[in-house]
Design a protein around this motif. Sequence first.
Motif, short mmCIF file in Angstrom:
data_model
loop_
_atom_site.label_atom_id
_atom_site.label_comp_id
_atom_site.label_asym_id
_atom_site.label_seq_id
_atom_site.Cartn_x
_atom_site.Cartn_y
_atom_site.Cartn_z
N SER A 57 5.10 11.49 -0.47
CA SER A 57 6.44 10.92 -0.26
C SER A 57 6.75 10.66 1.21
O SER A 57 7.62 9.84 1.51
N ASP A 58 6.06 11.30 2.13
CA ASP A 58 6.34 11.10 3.56
C ASP A 58 5.74 9.82 4.13
O ASP A 58 5.94 9.52 5.30
N VAL A 59 5.03 9.07 3.32
CA VAL A 59 4.40 7.86 3.83
C VAL A 59 5.45 6.84 4.27
O VAL A 59 5.20 6.04 5.17
N MET A 60 6.64 6.89 3.70
CA MET A 60 7.67 5.92 4.06
C MET A 60 8.18 6.13 5.48
O MET A 60 8.64 5.19 6.12
N ILE A 92 0.84 -1.21 0.00
CA ILE A 92 0.00 0.00 0.00
C ILE A 92 0.87 1.25 0.00
O ILE A 92 0.64 2.20 -0.77
N CYS A 93 1.89 1.26 0.87
CA CYS A 93 2.78 2.43 0.95
C CYS A 93 3.56 2.63 -0.35
O CYS A 93 3.82 3.76 -0.75
N PHE A 94 3.92 1.55 -1.01
CA PHE A 94 4.64 1.66 -2.27
C PHE A 94 3.78 2.37 -3.33
O PHE A 94 4.26 3.18 -4.10
N GLY A 95 2.48 2.05 -3.33
CA GLY A 95 1.59 2.71 -4.27
C GLY A 95 1.31 4.15 -3.90
O GLY A 95 1.15 5.01 -4.79
N ILE A 96 1.26 4.44 -2.62
CA ILE A 96 0.94 5.80 -2.17
C ILE A 96 2.14 6.74 -2.27
O ILE A 96 1.97 7.95 -2.41
N LYS A 97 3.37 6.20 -2.22
CA LYS A 97 4.54 7.08 -2.14
C LYS A 97 4.69 8.01 -3.34
O LYS A 97 5.36 9.04 -3.24
N TYR A 98 4.06 7.69 -4.46
CA TYR A 98 4.14 8.59 -5.61
C TYR A 98 3.28 9.84 -5.43
O TYR A 98 3.52 10.85 -6.05
N PHE A 99 2.29 9.73 -4.55
CA PHE A 99 1.41 10.87 -4.28
C PHE A 99 1.78 11.59 -2.99
O PHE A 99 1.54 12.77 -2.83
#
Length: 143
Positions: A49-52, A40-47
């Motif tokens: 970037s702080d999700v990681m 999920i985080c991998f897909g969201i990181k493009y929108f």
Amino acid sequence: DRPIPLHEIREYYGETLGFYFAFLFQYNLWLVAPAVLGGICFGIKYFWSDVMVFYSVFIIAWSTLFLEYWKRRESDLGLMWNVSETELLSAHRRQAPCFSIQCERRANPITGEQENWFDPVRRKRRVLISGLLTGFVCVLAIG
């Protein structure tokens, strides 16, 4: 899904492999959460970037919780199987093989027990060579 037959494995192969399979089973179960959240985080990181950062904090908490759970589970299995941790560790120490051809068995001057010995000069030479090769490959990779 049928649960892993830990008690049958322990009866047939012994406590060491029983603990091994118990650990692998629990580890695989616990890896589901980081895998799903990581996808999920991998897909969201493009929108965002702080999700990681949040994923990293989750992994730290997850690993701590898993290790504490495993300590408890290992203790429970040890009580059920009437095995202490020191018995398992001492069995491994007695069976320490010499994996390298260059390694030789010598008596420890303090304890008198046989132990693996490797020439310190050869060890330093190997560390130096591997360090130089690693540095060379890093220089090639950087450009």
